[in-house]
Design a protein around this motif. Structure first.
Motif: not given
Length: 103
Positions: A50-54, A74-76, A80-84
């Motif tokens: 929770p609170g992080y994106a891989w 990566q802290p969320v 927004a969403r994380w784009e690797p």
């Protein structure tokens, strides 16, 4: 004339410091390589945190060859969403596109 010169010097220092500090500290030069990266490694994604994106692992160019960088959290950023990060082919060259948050 001395007053104008003093005023000029007084204004020159903050303007110079502002210009030097305006570039982001994380900015990196663009990476362009002629050699395609190796195939992605299969890396198990850990359980949800929770609170992080891989941020999955990727190949990084080390000057003479590629080196594997393992995945990390990566802290969320809310909304927004994380784009690797990923390598993108453009003609005969490969460009590294840095990972980033997309709103």
């Amino acid at each position: 004339m001395n007053v104008l010169r003093s005023l000029f010097k007084l204004l020159l220092v903050p303007l110079t410091l502002g210009a030097l500090s305006s570039a982001p500290a994380f900015a990196q030069p663009e990476v362009i390589i002629r050699e395609a990266p190796p195939p992605m490694r299969m890396e198990p994604m850990p359980g949800a945190r929770p609170g992080y994106a891989w941020d999955r692992g990727h190949w990084r160019w080390e000057g003479r060859g590629y080196a594997w960088v393992p995945g990390h959290w990566q802290p969320v950023r809310h909304g927004a969403r994380w784009e690797p990060g990923h390598w993108q082919a453009r003609g005969p060259n490969w460009y590294w596109i840095e990972g980033h948050w997309v709103r």
